[in-house]
Design a protein around this motif. Structure first.
Motif, PDB file in Angstrom:
ATOM      1  N   ASN A  33      23.799  10.676   7.971  1.00 18.26           N
ATOM      2  CA  ASN A  33      23.664   9.213   7.983  1.00 18.26           C
ATOM      3  C   ASN A  33      24.469   8.578   9.113  1.00 18.26           C
ATOM      4  O   ASN A  33      24.045   7.576   9.693  1.00 18.26           O
ATOM      5  N   LEU A  37      22.763   6.207  12.025  1.00 17.04           N
ATOM      6  CA  LEU A  37      23.240   4.865  12.361  1.00 17.04           C
ATOM      7  C   LEU A  37      23.643   4.768  13.829  1.00 17.04           C
ATOM      8  O   LEU A  37      23.377   3.759  14.488  1.00 17.04           O
ATOM      9  N   GLN A  41      21.869   2.036  16.979  1.00 16.75           N
ATOM     10  CA  GLN A  41      22.748   0.912  17.280  1.00 16.75           C
ATOM     11  C   GLN A  41      22.183  -0.055  18.305  1.00 16.75           C
ATOM     12  O   GLN A  41      22.591  -1.207  18.354  1.00 16.75           O
ATOM     13  N   LYS A  52      19.416  -0.733   8.982  1.00 16.22           N
ATOM     14  CA  LYS A  52      20.805  -0.287   9.115  1.00 16.22           C
ATOM     15  C   LYS A  52      21.585  -0.545   7.827  1.00 16.22           C
ATOM     16  O   LYS A  52      22.377   0.299   7.395  1.00 16.22           O
ATOM     17  N   CYS A  55      20.624   2.006   5.396  1.00 19.11           N
ATOM     18  CA  CYS A  55      21.236   3.287   5.744  1.00 19.11           C
ATOM     19  C   CYS A  55      22.721   3.279   5.386  1.00 19.11           C
ATOM     20  O   CYS A  55      23.267   4.302   4.950  1.00 19.11           O
ATOM     21  N   LEU A  56      23.376   2.142   5.557  1.00 14.38           N
ATOM     22  CA  LEU A  56      24.785   2.025   5.147  1.00 14.38           C
ATOM     23  C   LEU A  56      24.927   2.232   3.647  1.00 14.38           C
ATOM     24  O   LEU A  56      25.895   2.854   3.189  1.00 14.38           O
ATOM     25  N   THR A 186      30.387   1.415  10.314  1.00 14.34           N
ATOM     26  CA  THR A 186      30.210   0.193   9.524  1.00 14.34           C
ATOM     27  C   THR A 186      30.532  -1.032  10.362  1.00 14.34           C
ATOM     28  O   THR A 186      29.822  -2.048  10.321  1.00 14.34           O
ATOM     29  N   VAL A 189      27.619  -1.835  12.686  1.00 14.70           N
ATOM     30  CA  VAL A 189      26.476  -2.441  12.006  1.00 14.70           C
ATOM     31  C   VAL A 189      26.755  -3.905  11.690  1.00 14.70           C
ATOM     32  O   VAL A 189      25.891  -4.781  11.877  1.00 14.70           O
TER      33      VAL A 189
END
Length: 292
Positions: A33, A37, A41, A52, A55-56, A186, A189
């Motif tokens: 993962n 991500l 980006q 995103k 996916c987080l 994180t 994102v």
């Protein structure tokens, strides 16, 4: 702990800088993962940002499983790791604050959008709409101010992650390094999310927003396709055109753009709220581990 049903790609072992060569399946899913991500980006449409956030959520699902593993808890609880863990916890507070700022900005924009749609439905004309547009602009300025502050905090956090003992201490455990990578991704994102919420108007020529512009566009310039897919920009452009022309024939176009924006905001709110809850859960788990 049962192994994840997802297949683990061997290439992730070679590309990861933090995870051990003989990974637990959950750690492999975290690595996968993270790479997903990182690869996404550059995209910044509402759809890509929604992906995103999803996916987080997946990432933090596996982080939660990872934190339940006995070996993970032993590593996190080690006294020599305490300073690094506390840095991660401090970072998670920043991330929670940034999520709060993003949620507030989305809520303000949605409320103004709904009020504008209500005025159009009542057919109060350009004059009535112009007054509400001024309220919308004022609200957006307040939202951008909060976003500017949140971006500053994220940038400061990034600098700390880069210059801290994470990158200097060769003895840092694989678990802590993995959690650091999760926090770094994180941050990236959330920067994309804040950039989208602020909108292209953040690239104003006024010096007030120069920092926001620099932070949001230092690595790229929004391409034409992304601009066309930017619901906030489209709605604001339609509003400006309508108020300027005074042509009631444009009402339908304005309504469509506002409806698209409202749906976009709702999708982002749902994704952000789900991620927010997972982030809180991860923070509480780490706190419980070190306080046992």
């Amino acid at each position: 702990m049962a192994a994840s049903p997802l297949n683990v790609q061997p290439s992730f072992h070679a590309r990861s800088n933090s995870l051990p060569s003989r990974q637990h399946p959950v750690a492999s899913q975290i690595d996968e993962n993270l790479n997903r991500l990182r690869a996404s980006q550059s995209a910044s449409t509402s759809s890509s940002i929604g992906d995103k956030l999803n996916c987080l959520q997946d990432l933090y699902h596996y982080v939660d499983m990872f934190l339940q593993l006995p070996l993970t808890q032993q590593d996190v609880a080690q006294e020599q790791q305490r300073k690094l863990v506390e840095q991660l916890l401090d970072g998670s507070l920043v991330l929670l604050d940034v999520c709060g700022a993003a949620k507030d900005a989305l809520q303000q924009t949605k409320e103004c959008t709904q009020e504008l749609q209500s005025i159009l439905r009542r057919r109060r004309g350009v004059e009535g709409l112009a007054n509400e547009v001024r309220k919308y602009v004022t609200s957006r300025k307040a939202a951008r101010k909060a976003i500017c502050k949140a971006l500053k905090n994220l940038k400061h956090m990034e600098n700390k992650l880069t210059s801290s003992s994470f990158s200097k201490d060769g003895e840092t455990g694989a678990v802590i390094n993995t959690l650091k990578q999760v926090e770094a991704v994180t941050t990236s994102v959330l920067e994309s999310l804040l950039s989208f919420i602020s909108g292209p108007e953040a690239e104003s020529k006024t010096s007030r927003w120069s920092l926001v512009s620099k932070l949001m566009h230092q690595k790229r310039v929004m391409c034409e396709e992304e601009q066309k897919a930017h619901e906030i920009a489209n709605a604001e452009a339609a509003l400006r055109s309508f108020v300027k022309s005074g042509n009631m024939k444009n009402v339908e176009n304005v309504q469509n753009e506002l409806q698209n924006l409202e749906m976009c905001i709702k999708d982002l709110e749902e994704g952000l709220e789900s991620f927010y809850r997972r982030l809180i859960k991860a923070r509480v788990t780490v706190l419980n581990i070190i306080n046992c």
